[in-house]
Structure formats: C-alpha cells, structure tokens
Enzyme design. Structure first.
Site, PDB file in Angstrom:
ATOM      1  N   ASP A   8       0.885  -1.160   0.000  1.00 46.90           N
ATOM      2  CA  ASP A   8       0.000   0.000   0.000  1.00 46.90           C
ATOM      3  C   ASP A   8       0.934   1.224   0.000  1.00 46.90           C
ATOM      4  O   ASP A   8       2.119   1.101   0.324  1.00 46.90           O
ATOM      5  CB  ASP A   8      -0.837  -0.078   1.279  1.00 46.90           C
ATOM      6  CG  ASP A   8      -1.676   1.138   1.506  1.00 46.90           C
ATOM      7  OD1 ASP A   8      -2.433   1.508   0.614  1.00 46.90           O
ATOM      8  OD2 ASP A   8      -1.567   1.733   2.599  1.00 46.90           O
ATOM      9  N   ASP A  10       0.003   5.057   1.026  1.00 47.63           N
ATOM     10  CA  ASP A  10      -0.181   5.957   2.161  1.00 47.63           C
ATOM     11  C   ASP A  10      -0.196   5.157   3.473  1.00 47.63           C
ATOM     12  O   ASP A  10      -1.011   4.255   3.637  1.00 47.63           O
ATOM     13  CB  ASP A  10      -1.511   6.704   1.989  1.00 47.63           C
ATOM     14  CG  ASP A  10      -1.851   7.549   3.194  1.00 47.63           C
ATOM     15  OD1 ASP A  10      -0.921   8.027   3.856  1.00 47.63           O
ATOM     16  OD2 ASP A  10      -3.048   7.724   3.478  1.00 47.63           O
TER      17      ASP A  10
END
Ligand code: B16
Ligand code: MG
Length: 213
Positions: A8, A10
């Site tokens: 991922d 953020d």
C-alpha cells in the site's frame, strides 16, 4: 510460500495521511464544521469520493453529485500543494532497505493503492522505477475492501493470490487482502490492526523472515 509482495502507499511507504487530513480539514472549515484528526482515521485507505461522503456525513451535509465533484477537486488541489513539495526524505524508515532485500532475492514488489496521485508521489520521492507494477485508483472500479486492487497487482506480477503478501496500514486494506486470498502484514498499531496475520510497527530492522508464515 510467499513469492511476491504488494505495498500500500499511504501509511506504508510514505505518510501522506497528514496531507490528506490538512486538506480535508480545510474543506470542512470552508463548509462550516470541524473535522478532527480522529475523524480522519475513517478515511485511511478509502477512495477520494468515499472520503468526501464520510466527511459530509460528519458535518451533517448531503450535497448533489456535481457539487461533490467540485469539492473533491478543490480538496485534491490543496492536497497536491503538499505533494508537489515532497522529497525522498519522506520515505518511511526502513522501506528502501527492505525493498533492496526483496530485489536481491528476486522477489517482485508491486504497489496497490487507492490513490489517484500515486504516480506523482512516487516521482516526488524518487521511487517511480522501484516497483515492478503500480495499480492505483485509476485502474480499479471497486475500492478497498474489495480485493480488486490487490488481485490486479498479483496478476500483473504473474502470481497467484496465495503467493502474495500485502503490507497495509488500514483495516479496509487488510480486509481487501484477505478477500483476495492473500496474507496481510499490518503496518502500525497491533491494537488497531487486529485482523492482520502479523503486525509490524514499520520497516526498521525488518528482514525477509517476515515473509515466513
Ligand atoms: P487520492 P492508500 C489512500 O491511499 C489513502 O489512504 C486515502 O486516505 C485516500 O483517500 C485514497 O488513497 C485516495 O487518494 O485522493 O490521492 O486519490 O492507503 O490506498 O495508499
Ligand atoms: Mg494506506
């Protein structure tokens, strides 16, 4: 056996949540209500339009779609003001080293993110050529917790879901990984990321043993 990793963006590679918060907080202020950092927790891993819906619910507002699109675009402009100033210093500690360990072992790494700004963020932090593939908010029609983003990342690497592990900081992302048939390593607080298969506080001092399940 794990043969590929999906990251991922953020909350895992960079902490852009702070910039999202500052921009959403500014929008809420313009709309006449307060949006706290605690409220912002609900937006992690969630798409831009869903984030706006949550923000408007917090303020008790219900607006037509065309107005929501204008507000989302305005928030994104403010967010981009921060992103355009980002530099490689903002890569979270240990991430670069861990990616080097993967590369040395020939383990591919993909990025799977809800963000439509991922390409620019990766460029700003000097990581545009680091991941073997990037699946971002432009390539998915169903946001996390739907597994689409991670399934597309696995398939672009030529891997089956069970050969992949996802690194995620948000509960919606952990659910997405599991629904896609993948293991998930939470990055953050084990008290919050209770559904992850393992949780690490970050990538400092993490080696390839983390991939053993
Ligand atoms: P954008 P991730 C997510 O990134 C953020 O956690 C979430 O807060 C944001 O709303 C979403 O990206 C969309 O971002 O507005 O840049 O398209 O955690 O999936 O990497
Ligand atoms: Mg995240």
């Amino acid at each position: 056996m794990i043969r590929a990793c999906i990251f991922d963006l953020d909350g895992v590679v960079v902490n852009t949540a702070r910039y999202h918060f500052l921009a959403w907080n500014r929008l809420a202020k313009e709309l006449g209500f307060f949006f706290s950092e605690t409220d912002n927790e609900l937006l992690k891993g969630v798409s831009r339009m869903r984030s706006l819906d949550i923000l408007l619910e917090t303020g008790g507002l219900d607006l037509p779609v065309d107005q929501k699109e204008i507000l989302a675009a305005r928030k994104n402009e403010w967010y981009l003001e921060f992103i355009r100033k980002m530099s490689p210093d903002e890569i979270l500690p240990g991430v670069t080293h861990f990616l080097e360990l993967l590369r040395a072992e020939g383990i591919p790494a993909a990025m799977g993110t809800a963000s439509k700004n991922a390409g620019l963020i990766l460029k700003q932090i000097g990581m545009e050529h680091v991941f073997d593939c990037l699946i971002d908010g432009y390539q998915v029609t169903h946001a996390k917790p739907d597994p689409e983003v991670f399934l597309k990342a696995a398939s672009s690497m030529g891997m089956a879901p069970e050969q992949c592990v996802v690194f995620e900081d948000a509960l919606a992302g952990i659910e997405a990984a599991h629904r896609g048939g993948m293991k998930c390593i939470g990055v953050g607080d084990p008290g919050v990321l209770k559904t992850a298969d393992k949780v690490i506080p970050g990538f400092i001092e993490i080696n390839l043993n983390i991939l053993l399940f």
